[in-house]
Scaffold this motif. Structure first.
Motif, PDB file in Angstrom:
ATOM      1  N   PRO A 210       0.827  -1.208   0.000  1.00  0.00           N
ATOM      2  CA  PRO A 210       0.000   0.000   0.000  1.00  0.00           C
ATOM      3  C   PRO A 210       0.863   1.262   0.000  1.00  0.00           C
ATOM      4  O   PRO A 210       1.914   1.323   0.647  1.00  0.00           O
ATOM      5  CB  PRO A 210      -0.788  -0.120   1.306  1.00  0.00           C
ATOM      6  CG  PRO A 210      -0.824  -1.588   1.589  1.00  0.00           C
ATOM      7  CD  PRO A 210       0.496  -2.116   1.107  1.00  0.00           C
ATOM      8  N   ALA A 211       0.406   2.261  -0.739  1.00  0.00           N
ATOM      9  CA  ALA A 211       1.194   3.485  -0.883  1.00  0.00           C
ATOM     10  C   ALA A 211       0.268   4.692  -0.935  1.00  0.00           C
ATOM     11  O   ALA A 211      -0.816   4.623  -1.519  1.00  0.00           O
ATOM     12  CB  ALA A 211       2.034   3.429  -2.166  1.00  0.00           C
ATOM     13  N   PRO A 212       0.685   5.819  -0.347  1.00  0.00           N
ATOM     14  CA  PRO A 212      -0.177   7.014  -0.366  1.00  0.00           C
ATOM     15  C   PRO A 212      -0.376   7.574  -1.759  1.00  0.00           C
ATOM     16  O   PRO A 212      -1.354   8.289  -2.001  1.00  0.00           O
ATOM     17  CB  PRO A 212       0.583   8.002   0.532  1.00  0.00           C
ATOM     18  CG  PRO A 212       2.010   7.542   0.495  1.00  0.00           C
ATOM     19  CD  PRO A 212       1.944   6.054   0.374  1.00  0.00           C
ATOM     20  N   HIS A 213       0.539   7.265  -2.694  1.00  0.00           N
ATOM     21  CA  HIS A 213       0.402   7.753  -4.060  1.00  0.00           C
ATOM     22  C   HIS A 213       0.037   6.620  -5.010  1.00  0.00           C
ATOM     23  O   HIS A 213       0.190   6.741  -6.227  1.00  0.00           O
ATOM     24  CB  HIS A 213       1.711   8.416  -4.518  1.00  0.00           C
ATOM     25  CG  HIS A 213       2.928   7.547  -4.411  1.00  0.00           C
ATOM     26  ND1 HIS A 213       3.267   6.883  -3.270  1.00  0.00           N
ATOM     27  CD2 HIS A 213       3.887   7.222  -5.324  1.00  0.00           C
ATOM     28  CE1 HIS A 213       4.387   6.206  -3.462  1.00  0.00           C
ATOM     29  NE2 HIS A 213       4.775   6.386  -4.705  1.00  0.00           N
ATOM     30  N   GLY A 214      -0.472   5.515  -4.424  1.00  0.00           N
ATOM     31  CA  GLY A 214      -0.889   4.368  -5.226  1.00  0.00           C
ATOM     32  C   GLY A 214      -2.108   3.728  -4.610  1.00  0.00           C
ATOM     33  O   GLY A 214      -3.085   4.409  -4.286  1.00  0.00           O
ATOM     34  N   GLU A 215      -2.054   2.422  -4.427  1.00  0.00           N
ATOM     35  CA  GLU A 215      -3.191   1.688  -3.895  1.00  0.00           C
ATOM     36  C   GLU A 215      -3.192   1.710  -2.370  1.00  0.00           C
ATOM     37  O   GLU A 215      -2.212   1.339  -1.733  1.00  0.00           O
ATOM     38  CB  GLU A 215      -3.141   0.235  -4.373  1.00  0.00           C
ATOM     39  CG  GLU A 215      -4.357  -0.570  -3.993  1.00  0.00           C
ATOM     40  CD  GLU A 215      -5.625   0.037  -4.566  1.00  0.00           C
ATOM     41  OE1 GLU A 215      -6.300   0.788  -3.830  1.00  0.00           O
ATOM     42  OE2 GLU A 215      -5.933  -0.224  -5.744  1.00  0.00           O
ATOM     43  N   TYR A 216      -4.306   2.175  -1.788  1.00  0.00           N
ATOM     44  CA  TYR A 216      -4.437   2.115  -0.333  1.00  0.00           C
ATOM     45  C   TYR A 216      -5.897   1.967   0.100  1.00  0.00           C
ATOM     46  O   TYR A 216      -6.206   2.064   1.284  1.00  0.00           O
ATOM     47  CB  TYR A 216      -3.829   3.363   0.323  1.00  0.00           C
ATOM     48  CG  TYR A 216      -4.486   4.665  -0.049  1.00  0.00           C
ATOM     49  CD1 TYR A 216      -5.523   5.195   0.712  1.00  0.00           C
ATOM     50  CD2 TYR A 216      -4.067   5.380  -1.171  1.00  0.00           C
ATOM     51  CE1 TYR A 216      -6.135   6.391   0.370  1.00  0.00           C
ATOM     52  CE2 TYR A 216      -4.658   6.572  -1.525  1.00  0.00           C
ATOM     53  CZ  TYR A 216      -5.690   7.078  -0.748  1.00  0.00           C
ATOM     54  OH  TYR A 216      -6.298   8.266  -1.097  1.00  0.00           O
ATOM     55  N   MET A 217      -6.787   1.688  -0.865  1.00  0.00           N
ATOM     56  CA  MET A 217      -8.218   1.612  -0.554  1.00  0.00           C
ATOM     57  C   MET A 217      -8.775   0.193  -0.659  1.00  0.00           C
ATOM     58  O   MET A 217      -9.970  -0.013  -0.479  1.00  0.00           O
ATOM     59  CB  MET A 217      -9.003   2.532  -1.493  1.00  0.00           C
ATOM     60  CG  MET A 217      -8.643   4.006  -1.359  1.00  0.00           C
ATOM     61  SD  MET A 217      -9.183   4.722   0.200  1.00  0.00           S
ATOM     62  CE  MET A 217     -10.906   5.022  -0.166  1.00  0.00           C
ATOM     63  N   ASP A 420      -9.835   0.309   9.526  1.00  0.00           N
ATOM     64  CA  ASP A 420      -9.704   0.553   8.089  1.00  0.00           C
ATOM     65  C   ASP A 420     -11.048   0.508   7.379  1.00  0.00           C
ATOM     66  O   ASP A 420     -11.130   0.732   6.181  1.00  0.00           O
ATOM     67  CB  ASP A 420      -8.770  -0.525   7.506  1.00  0.00           C
ATOM     68  CG  ASP A 420      -8.182  -0.139   6.162  1.00  0.00           C
ATOM     69  OD1 ASP A 420      -7.963   1.068   5.922  1.00  0.00           O
ATOM     70  OD2 ASP A 420      -7.932  -1.044   5.350  1.00  0.00           O
ATOM     71  N   ALA A 421     -12.129   0.261   8.103  1.00  0.00           N
ATOM     72  CA  ALA A 421     -13.373  -0.199   7.488  1.00  0.00           C
ATOM     73  C   ALA A 421     -14.135   0.872   6.715  1.00  0.00           C
ATOM     74  O   ALA A 421     -14.973   0.535   5.885  1.00  0.00           O
ATOM     75  CB  ALA A 421     -14.289  -0.799   8.554  1.00  0.00           C
ATOM     76  N   GLN A 422     -13.923   2.155   6.967  1.00  0.00           N
ATOM     77  CA  GLN A 422     -14.745   3.195   6.351  1.00  0.00           C
ATOM     78  C   GLN A 422     -16.223   2.893   6.578  1.00  0.00           C
ATOM     79  O   GLN A 422     -17.012   2.817   5.641  1.00  0.00           O
ATOM     80  CB  GLN A 422     -14.440   3.309   4.859  1.00  0.00           C
ATOM     81  CG  GLN A 422     -13.026   3.776   4.556  1.00  0.00           C
ATOM     82  CD  GLN A 422     -12.724   3.770   3.069  1.00  0.00           C
ATOM     83  OE1 GLN A 422     -12.362   2.738   2.513  1.00  0.00           O
ATOM     84  NE2 GLN A 422     -12.878   4.913   2.425  1.00  0.00           N
ATOM     85  N   GLY A 423     -16.551   2.747   7.849  1.00  0.00           N
ATOM     86  CA  GLY A 423     -17.877   2.296   8.194  1.00  0.00           C
ATOM     87  C   GLY A 423     -18.788   3.396   8.692  1.00  0.00           C
ATOM     88  O   GLY A 423     -18.759   4.521   8.197  1.00  0.00           O
ATOM     89  N   PRO A 424     -19.586   3.113   9.694  1.00  0.00           N
ATOM     90  CA  PRO A 424     -20.661   4.033  10.081  1.00  0.00           C
ATOM     91  C   PRO A 424     -20.192   5.267  10.838  1.00  0.00           C
ATOM     92  O   PRO A 424     -20.955   6.217  10.975  1.00  0.00           O
ATOM     93  CB  PRO A 424     -21.539   3.158  10.987  1.00  0.00           C
ATOM     94  CG  PRO A 424     -20.604   2.135  11.538  1.00  0.00           C
ATOM     95  CD  PRO A 424     -19.626   1.852  10.444  1.00  0.00           C
ATOM     96  N   ARG A 425     -18.960   5.276  11.346  1.00  0.00           N
ATOM     97  CA  ARG A 425     -18.517   6.430  12.139  1.00  0.00           C
ATOM     98  C   ARG A 425     -17.035   6.646  11.913  1.00  0.00           C
ATOM     99  O   ARG A 425     -16.183   6.286  12.739  1.00  0.00           O
ATOM    100  CB  ARG A 425     -18.807   6.207  13.628  1.00  0.00           C
ATOM    101  CG  ARG A 425     -19.412   7.421  14.313  1.00  0.00           C
ATOM    102  CD  ARG A 425     -19.538   7.196  15.806  1.00  0.00           C
ATOM    103  NE  ARG A 425     -18.499   7.873  16.539  1.00  0.00           N
ATOM    104  CZ  ARG A 425     -18.599   9.103  17.023  1.00  0.00           C
ATOM    105  NH1 ARG A 425     -19.682   9.814  16.831  1.00  0.00           N
ATOM    106  NH2 ARG A 425     -17.609   9.647  17.697  1.00  0.00           N
ATOM    107  N   ASN A 426     -16.694   7.287  10.811  1.00  0.00           N
ATOM    108  CA  ASN A 426     -15.291   7.478  10.474  1.00  0.00           C
ATOM    109  C   ASN A 426     -14.616   8.556  11.316  1.00  0.00           C
ATOM    110  O   ASN A 426     -13.391   8.697  11.282  1.00  0.00           O
ATOM    111  CB  ASN A 426     -15.155   7.808   8.985  1.00  0.00           C
ATOM    112  CG  ASN A 426     -15.644   6.662   8.115  1.00  0.00           C
ATOM    113  OD1 ASN A 426     -15.361   5.501   8.405  1.00  0.00           O
ATOM    114  ND2 ASN A 426     -16.408   6.962   7.085  1.00  0.00           N
ATOM    115  N   MET A 427     -15.397   9.320  12.071  1.00  0.00           N
ATOM    116  CA  MET A 427     -14.802  10.302  12.970  1.00  0.00           C
ATOM    117  C   MET A 427     -14.303   9.635  14.258  1.00  0.00           C
ATOM    118  O   MET A 427     -13.725  10.283  15.111  1.00  0.00           O
ATOM    119  CB  MET A 427     -15.815  11.397  13.317  1.00  0.00           C
ATOM    120  CG  MET A 427     -17.019  10.911  14.116  1.00  0.00           C
ATOM    121  SD  MET A 427     -18.299  12.173  14.280  1.00  0.00           S
ATOM    122  CE  MET A 427     -17.439  13.416  15.232  1.00  0.00           C
ATOM    123  N   GLY A 428     -14.508   8.333  14.360  1.00  0.00           N
ATOM    124  CA  GLY A 428     -14.018   7.608  15.514  1.00  0.00           C
ATOM    125  C   GLY A 428     -15.009   6.570  15.997  1.00  0.00           C
ATOM    126  O   GLY A 428     -16.024   6.918  16.606  1.00  0.00           O
TER     127      GLY A 428
END
Length: 690
Positions: A210-217, A420-428
């Motif tokens: 994983p890379a910040p300027h490539g794949e990280y999602m 890493d889930a990007q789920g229901p509460r990404n603020m924490g």
């Protein structure tokens, strides 16, 4: 007479509680008088062991192939003459500058694919053949020279492993790791769900970290990278262990753990003889230290549970740190309390960073036993010496176990996946805070807890709590199902049973492999803003006997019962009146589910009822004020009871009707125990007949 059972001392050379510090004589080779004075002060402080050589590579090998061991000879020989012992460290945590200059490949490459300059710690590639070769050379020299030295009691492998490298060697190793795991690109693409965003991989050479300027999602990709980094770091650690083992296989090996973010320490436990960790709480940051004391207890329990036997507190500070946002002094009594807290939870040592304060560089103001003044006439030195006297008087506790009927389930890959889930509460979504809150409810009631992984044996527990078991393998679901079916009690929460080991969502309805055990179907989950609130209203005549309404926040899961009994419902929003707390009677056991995040008042009341129902053992049948806790160690014949006061106030505890004596003096004690602020009382009592 009862038979006693305990583990052997970690080293037969030192069959007492270990007390000492990280020692860096290589910083003082220009001043032999300092080194002579250190020996006098160590004995005065009651210190019997030092971790030595941790960052000493440049002092041991100042130029490639040139070794200068004479100073280490003098130190270890002097230790042996004075009854002081050493955890001898391998120096791989910080390499010498000549190596970085001559062999650039040993320097790490960051995720942005830029190679680092020389400097800091753990700035090296664990995969680099050159770095492994050079590490093997210095470790072989150390092992051959000191493996049978009378002062050496064990190997301290490197220091606080952490971080990752993204160089070409590591990319190749990652691809090989994936090929061994998946066998084919078809299996890899299915596990990573690469059809999303047309990211299908058609050749192994296309795989990158994983890379910040490539794949990280791609979440399965991120998860596998973290697993690979753990395996590669463990492999490097084993490489070091294999080298030093040869000279004296009887010497135990450890490595000091600290940063739980990046590495799965359960993998390290498989190759280490003893677990050690470094604890640096931010004492006195709040009105009292009860919540922080409970959280540190969790980590002691976690590291003890890795091998289910005594561990080592390898680093702590005798006064303050220099790197926390605010570096507070330990208030009177806190050094004794916090150090003996580790012993209460299973540590057979209290050790510090550092023995003597450095004169320069980044840790020159970090706490130490010996301050820059260089003498023993300081408050901190007195605290350390007094603790040393106590430790010398209670060595009968070494090797004793910490029995528990209760366990909290904590998996590293679940932790990585939740964050890493990007789920229901990404603020924490506050996974760690949730784990700690459930653990604290037992801590406050004096109930010992193990912290286990999903691959551990569950059969010895009456009660297992699995908060936010987002990543739940099918086999984990089956294990928990059998646990409940055979009479165990399980507690789960919202955001459980969502994905499998590849971070792919379970199909057919959440909570996936737990659905049958819990008797529910989770249809939706809502994240709440910080200012939002909901509530749990307990059902009339519910089987827990709880009444009233409890506030909930952050997460609300909308569930339907499929055989479970509703114990409480939501008070607000369009789903008011729908189930918020359920129990499913399954086989001989029960499975509870909290569909919303509840606060400490509910957790305390809820677990108090479950402790009664399940017969989980409390250490003492006494009322414990908030901030006061109790922990026990035992050899099955005698129980050693530690009563600790983190409340910030003087407290008075009424003992139960067991036969207690003071651990240090054997004086009989009963009735009321007075606990000053930051106070701790050490007791012992005969173990109950089984």
């Amino acid at each position: 007479m009862k038979m006693t059972h305990k583990f052997h001392p970690i080293s037969p050379k030192l069959p007492v509680l270990m007390h000492g510090a990280d020692y860096n004589p290589d910083q003082w080779l220009h001043n032999p008088q300092v080194l002579e004075e250190d020996i006098r002060l160590m004995k005065l402080a009651g210190c019997n062991v030092m971790a030595i050589g941790i960052f000493a590579w440049a002092a041991l090998e100042p130029a490639e192939g040139t070794f200068t061991f004479e100073w280490m000879d003098r130190i270890l020989n002097t230790f042996a003459e004075n009854g002081i012992y050493a955890w001898l460290s391998t120096p791989s945590g910080a390499r010498p500058a000549w190596m970085s200059e001559r062999y650039p490949e040993v320097r790490r490459v960051e995720a942005n694919r830029v190679r680092n300059l020389h400097g800091i710690r753990h700035n090296h590639c664990f995969t680099s053949p050159i770095y492994r070769e050079k590490t093997a050379i210095i470790n072989t020299k150390l092992a051959e020279r000191y493996g049978n030295h009378p002062a050496v009691i064990g190997w301290h492998i490197s220091n606080e492993f952490g971080g990752d490298c993204h160089c070409a060697y590591c990319q190749d190793a990652f691809r090989e790791w994936l090929q061994q795991k998946y066998g084919s690109l078809e299996a890899l693409n299915a596990a990573w769900w690469t059809s999303f965003w047309a990211h299908t991989i058609t050749d192994w050479s296309q795989v990158e970290s994983p890379a910040p300027h490539g794949e990280y999602m791609v979440h399965g990709h991120n998860l596998d990278w973290r697993r690979f980094v753990t395996d590669q770091t463990v492999n490097f650690c084993k490489h070091e262990i294999d080298v030093v083992r040869g000279s004296n296989p009887a010497l135990p090996v450890t490595t000091n753990m600290h940063l739980i973010e990046g590495l799965d320490y359960r993998k390290f436990a498989e190759i280490l003889d003893v677990i050690s960790w470094d604890a640096y709480p931010t004492w006195h940051e709040g009105q009292n230290d009860s919540q922080l004391g409970a959280s540190i207890a969790f980590y002691h329990d976690l590291f003890r549970s890795l091998k289910k036997k005594p561990f080592l507190l390898m680093e702590s500070t005798p006064s303050l740190t220099n790197w926390q946002s605010v570096s507070k002094l330990k208030q009177p009594g806190m050094h004794r309390l916090s150090s003996l807290q580790a012993v209460a939870h299973g540590s057979d040592s209290v050790q510090y960073f550092q023995w003597r304060k450095s004169r320069g560089s980044s840790e020159k103001f970090h706490g130490a036993v010996v301050d820059h003044c260089g003498h023993e006439y300081t408050r901190v030195f007195k605290d350390v010496a007094e603790l040393g006297a106590t430790l010398s008087n209670i060595s009968e506790v070494i090797g004793t176990t910490t029995p528990s009927d209760t366990a909290i389930l904590f998996d590293w890959d679940n932790r990585w996946a939740v964050k890493d889930a990007q789920g229901p509460r990404n603020m924490g979504i506050h996974y760690e805070e949730t784990i700690l809150a459930h653990h604290q409810a037992f801590w406050e009631q004096g109930v010992p807890v193990d912290v286990i992984g999903s691959e551990d044996d569950l059969s010895s527990y009456k009660l297992i709590v699995a908060p936010m078991l987002y990543l739940c393998r099918e086999e984990t679901g089956r294990k928990l199902e059998r646990f409940v079916e055979q009479g165990g009690t399980l507690v789960t929460t919202y955001w459980s049973g969502i994905v499998n080991e590849h971070d792919l969502c379970h199909l057919g309805g959440f909570p996936g492999p737990l659905r049958k055990t819990l008797g529910i179907w989770a249809e939706e989950i809502e994240g709440l803003y910080d200012h939002d609130r909901n509530g749990l209203s307990m059902s009339i005549d519910n089987q827990l006997g709880l009444t009233g309404t409890f506030e909930s926040h952050e997460i609300c899961e909308l569930i339907h019962t499929e055989g479970a009994e509703v114990l409480g419902v939501y008070t607000d929003s369009f789903y008011a009146g729908q189930p918020a707390l359920t129990v499913n009677r399954f086989g001989k056991g029960k499975a509870y589910h909290m569909a919303t995040r509840l606060k400490a008042d509910f957790l305390q009341a809820f677990y108090s009822k479950l402790i009664e129902q399940t017969g989980v053992a409390r250490v003492m049948n006494s009322y414990l004020p908030q901030g006061v806790t109790v922990q026990v160690r035992t050899d099955t014949s005698t129980e050693y009871v530690f009563i600790m006061n983190f409340s910030g106030q003087t407290q008075h505890i009424s003992l139960d009707d067991r036969d207690y004596t003071l651990l240090e003096s054997n004086e009989t004690v009963n009735g009321v125990i007075d606990l000053p602020v930051n106070g701790i009382v050490l007791l012992k009592r005969p173990a109950k007949e089984v």
